[in-house]
Design a protein around this motif. Structure first.
Motif, PDB file in Angstrom:
ATOM      1  N   UNK A  71       0.843  -1.187   0.000  1.00 14.16           N
ATOM      2  CA  UNK A  71       0.000   0.000   0.000  1.00 14.16           C
ATOM      3  C   UNK A  71       0.879   1.238   0.000  1.00 14.16           C
ATOM      4  N   UNK A  72       0.263   2.388  -0.124  1.00 12.17           N
ATOM      5  CA  UNK A  72       1.032   3.626  -0.084  1.00 12.17           C
ATOM      6  C   UNK A  72       1.055   4.240   1.306  1.00 12.17           C
ATOM      7  N   UNK A  73      -0.001   4.009   2.094  1.00 10.77           N
ATOM      8  CA  UNK A  73      -0.097   4.557   3.451  1.00 10.77           C
ATOM      9  C   UNK A  73      -1.272   3.895   4.143  1.00 10.77           C
ATOM     10  N   UNK A  74      -1.360   4.061   5.450  1.00 11.36           N
ATOM     11  CA  UNK A  74      -2.521   3.606   6.206  1.00 11.36           C
ATOM     12  C   UNK A  74      -3.387   4.789   6.605  1.00 11.36           C
ATOM     13  N   UNK A  75      -4.177   4.600   7.646  1.00  8.37           N
ATOM     14  CA  UNK A  75      -5.029   5.689   8.142  1.00  8.37           C
ATOM     15  C   UNK A  75      -5.219   5.510   9.635  1.00  8.37           C
ATOM     16  N   UNK A  76      -5.673   6.564  10.293  1.00  7.43           N
ATOM     17  CA  UNK A  76      -5.897   6.516  11.730  1.00  7.43           C
ATOM     18  C   UNK A  76      -7.239   7.147  12.060  1.00  7.43           C
ATOM     19  N   UNK A  77      -7.886   6.620  13.068  1.00  9.74           N
ATOM     20  CA  UNK A  77      -9.159   7.162  13.526  1.00  9.74           C
ATOM     21  C   UNK A  77      -8.870   8.461  14.277  1.00  9.74           C
ATOM     22  N   UNK A  78      -9.349   9.574  13.742  1.00 11.86           N
ATOM     23  CA  UNK A  78      -9.001  10.899  14.269  1.00 11.86           C
ATOM     24  C   UNK A  78     -10.026  11.348  15.303  1.00 11.86           C
ATOM     25  N   UNK A  79      -9.550  11.662  16.492  1.00 11.55           N
ATOM     26  CA  UNK A  79     -10.426  11.983  17.618  1.00 11.55           C
ATOM     27  C   UNK A  79     -10.191  13.383  18.175  1.00 11.55           C
ATOM     28  N   UNK A  80      -8.925  13.803  18.261  1.00 13.57           N
ATOM     29  CA  UNK A  80      -8.562  15.016  19.008  1.00 13.57           C
ATOM     30  C   UNK A  80      -8.293  16.189  18.068  1.00 13.57           C
ATOM     31  N   UNK A  81      -9.098  17.257  18.135  1.00 10.57           N
ATOM     32  CA  UNK A  81      -8.876  18.426  17.266  1.00 10.57           C
ATOM     33  C   UNK A  81      -7.636  19.219  17.683  1.00 10.57           C
ATOM     34  N   UNK A  82      -6.921  19.718  16.678  1.00  9.62           N
ATOM     35  CA  UNK A  82      -5.735  20.564  16.893  1.00  9.62           C
ATOM     36  C   UNK A  82      -5.971  21.879  16.155  1.00  9.62           C
ATOM     37  N   UNK A  83      -5.945  22.977  16.857  1.00  9.07           N
ATOM     38  CA  UNK A  83      -6.211  24.269  16.223  1.00  9.07           C
ATOM     39  C   UNK A  83      -5.013  24.716  15.382  1.00  9.07           C
ATOM     40  N   UNK A  84      -5.298  25.198  14.186  1.00 10.79           N
ATOM     41  CA  UNK A  84      -4.274  25.712  13.292  1.00 10.79           C
ATOM     42  C   UNK A  84      -4.865  26.893  12.533  1.00 10.79           C
ATOM     43  N   UNK A  85      -4.018  27.871  12.225  1.00 10.94           N
ATOM     44  CA  UNK A  85      -4.430  29.035  11.445  1.00 10.94           C
ATOM     45  C   UNK A  85      -3.498  29.150  10.243  1.00 10.94           C
ATOM     46  N   UNK A  86      -4.091  29.295   9.070  1.00 10.85           N
ATOM     47  CA  UNK A  86      -3.301  29.468   7.856  1.00 10.85           C
ATOM     48  C   UNK A  86      -4.015  30.375   6.882  1.00 10.85           C
ATOM     49  N   UNK A  87      -3.324  30.782   5.822  1.00 14.21           N
ATOM     50  CA  UNK A  87      -3.957  31.666   4.844  1.00 14.21           C
ATOM     51  C   UNK A  87      -4.860  30.850   3.913  1.00 14.21           C
ATOM     52  N   UNK A  88      -5.486  31.529   2.988  1.00 13.95           N
ATOM     53  CA  UNK A  88      -6.476  30.875   2.123  1.00 13.95           C
ATOM     54  C   UNK A  88      -5.869  29.814   1.205  1.00 13.95           C
ATOM     55  N   UNK A  89      -4.549  29.828   1.021  1.00 15.13           N
ATOM     56  CA  UNK A  89      -3.900  28.855   0.147  1.00 15.13           C
ATOM     57  C   UNK A  89      -3.455  27.587   0.880  1.00 15.13           C
ATOM     58  N   UNK A  90      -3.701  27.532   2.174  1.00 16.77           N
ATOM     59  CA  UNK A  90      -3.340  26.339   2.941  1.00 16.77           C
ATOM     60  C   UNK A  90      -4.177  25.148   2.479  1.00 16.77           C
TER      61      UNK A  90
END
Length: 569
Positions: free
Chosen positions: A464-483
């Motif tokens: 495979x190319x990658x796996x995945x994870x069950x996402x539970x915990x939000x992490x705040x991030x701020x970026x510009x419109x091109x993020x």
């Protein structure tokens, strides 16, 4: 003739007090105590419940009184019948946990009685107890889905073993597994805290997945205990990656060997595919998009009858996303090298063009760079109809030295689960997610594809190319419109985030990553985190929490299957 005798059964207790406890960890000690109490409570409930009821059908039942008394003492209530007609009436009036059935009886034969019992109560296990050793009768009984076949004279221990196997096996396995995990808890915690190499982390992850699969039906407290241990492992693994990843990436960029670097995405063709081709073998490289180690373990039994299996793992590059990891596999290059050397084949994050449309040309560039003259074909399968079409081309595929097949179902399931409430309900936890994957494989044309390949003289590399994870915990991030929009990694300029919550790469070139702007940086979510913007934060978190995502740093995403299959025929 009908008789019933009920006596109190022997009680059996599991000693869990000897389970090792993790040092200096009050929370884990508390959980371990809770699990021990839960196991004791479960045992008491099993001991105090109503006895299991059996029906024994035999025209010489009087000769079996000693066996029946033995079963009474073991806590079983036994009804008896001397012929099939009486037995069928009893099955209509009562519900039995198991039926013991003689094959050779006057009037209604054992096999005829068996058929009618299955009509009345299809789920009730039936054990054939008979003097007959004729193979034809055995075949008929097995074809009628008997639970067991015992040859007279039988001793009480044989009967008890059959009862435990057919009535109590889930309870016994669950209790034994819970006890084994508790006894290994301390050792696994020590392995997590002392892991210093990628091989040791692979061992840790294998063990965690093994316990996760074995404890699926165990007490909630035990599963919570394992979940916490797995979270601890992902935290320590993220620290390990943070300390070493840039050295690994530098080695890949410089095309040099680095002591301790794992096998990674750009190595797959060079280390796994090309050596097989050089030996003159035909190779099928099957890339199952977004495929985790636990999903491989539940699919493996479906392939054991067709192939000899050699299991292995490798480590995905970052980001653990198709655009980067899969393109790196097919090109044998790091992402920034693809962008520099083959700009027409690299797709930027902000492009509306599909991120994986150039995979066949990338394979061709790698074959040319390594001066490989073998012929190859490339196929992408998105559904059963696509697999059916590929099956029809099997004769044509044999002309090629290398056939590359990309299977997209698992990735599609992951994304559909995010978008569809119904699918999220069907795959509402890790076990259900695995179960859907297994059900798809069993009933899809993809399994037929593997069957067809197993008839060919070839080597299959399943990865495979990658796996995945069950996402539970939000992490705040701020970026510009091109993020970019991915929930497990962000790239952009002037990103604002809590450095303690992410793995950050401020110099993309050092990690083999493209940099659209001079101030571009990458950040990666760790453990079960996912990025959320402060604007409309609550809605965003509610929608994406408890979804399977990829792109970040975790064992589930980075430590992924690299399996070699060789046909048994």
């Amino acid at each position: 003739m009908v008789a019933r005798v009920e006596l109190d059964g022997d009680r059996c207790f599991v000693d869990t007090n000897s389970c090792p406890q993790p040092a200096n960890n009050k929370q884990l000690n508390s959980n371990n105590t809770n699990v021990t109490q839960e196991t004791n409570n479960t045992t008491k409930q099993l001991n105090n419940k109503m006895p299991n009821t059996l029906l024994w059908i035999d025209d010489e039942i009087d000769l079996l009184k000693s066996h029946i008394l033995f079963l009474n003492k073991k806590g079983y209530a036994v009804d008896t019948a001397t012929n099939g007609y009486d037995a069928l009436e009893m099955c209509q009036d009562s519900s039995y946990d198991l039926v013991l059935l003689d094959e050779n009886m006057p009037g209604l034969s054992g096999l005829e009685t068996l058929d009618r019992i299955k009509e009345i109560s299809p789920a009730t296990p039936v054990v054939m107890v008979t003097k007959s050793e004729e193979e034809d009768i055995m075949n008929q009984a097995i074809g009628a889905k008997i639970a067991d076949y015992l040859i007279k004279p039988v001793n009480p221990t044989q009967i008890l073993l059959s009862l435990k196997k057919n009535i109590h096996h889930r309870e016994i396995i669950s209790e034994t597994t819970q006890t084994a995990y508790q006894q290994n808890f301390g050792r696994l915690s020590m392995l997590i805290s002392e892991a210093r190499s990628i091989e040791e982390w692979e061992d840790v992850y294998r063990m965690l997945v093994r316990w996760e699969l074995e404890l699926e039906d165990s007490a909630v407290e035990v599963k919570e205990m394992l979940k916490m241990q797995k979270k601890e492992a992902d935290l320590e693994f993220a620290k390990f990656v943070g300390r070493n990843y840039l050295d690994w990436a530098e080695s890949l960029v410089n095309h040099s060997d680095h002591e301790g670097r794992p096998l990674m995405s750009p190595d797959i063709f060079k280390k796994a595919v090309f050596p097989a081709l050089s030996r003159g073998e035909k190779v099928f490289l099957i890339v199952m998009d977004n495929f985790r180690w636990d999903q491989w373990k539940i699919l493996m039994p479906e392939l054991i009858g067709m192939f000899n299996i050699e299991e292995g793992m490798y480590c995905s590059i970052l980001p653990t996303a198709t655009q980067y990891a899969r393109n790196s596999i097919f090109s044998g290059l790091m992402p920034n090298e693809i962008e520099r050397m083959f700009p027409d084949l690299w797709v930027d994050e902000d492009s509306e063009e599909g991120k994986n449309l150039n995979e066949s040309p990338l394979i061709e560039t790698q074959m040319k760079r390594f001066r490989r003259r073998e012929s190859f074909s490339y196929h992408k399968v998105n559904d059963s109809q696509g697999a059916d079409k590929l099956l029809q081309q099997m004769a044509n595929l044999q002309r090629f030295d290398l056939n590359v097949i990309v299977l997209n179902f698992v990735d599609m399931l992951s994304h559909t689960r995010t978008e569809s409430r119904m699918v999220r309900e069907l795959a509402n936890n890790e076990a259900a997610y695995r179960s859907i994957t297994l059900s798809w494989f069993r009933h899809s044309s993809v399994k037929e594809l593997f069957k067809a390949i197993s008839q060919l003289p070839c080597r299959v590399i399943l990865t495979t190319d990658h796996g995945s994870i069950r996402s539970i915990d939000p992490i705040k991030v701020i970026g510009d419109k091109n993020t970019n929009t991915n929930l497990r990694y962000k790239l952009g300029k002037n990103l604002s985030y809590n450095a303690k919550e992410v793995f950050a790469i401020t110099n993309p070139k050092s990690a083999g990553l493209p940099a659209p702007n001079i101030s571009t940086s990458y950040i990666f979510a760790r453990e079960q985190g996912f990025f959320a913007y402060p604007n409309n934060y609550n809605y965003y978190v509610q929608y994406f929490r408890d979804t399977f995502q990829h792109g970040g740093v975790s064992m589930e995403e980075m430590l992924i299957p690299l399996i070699t299959l060789t046909p048994k025929r």
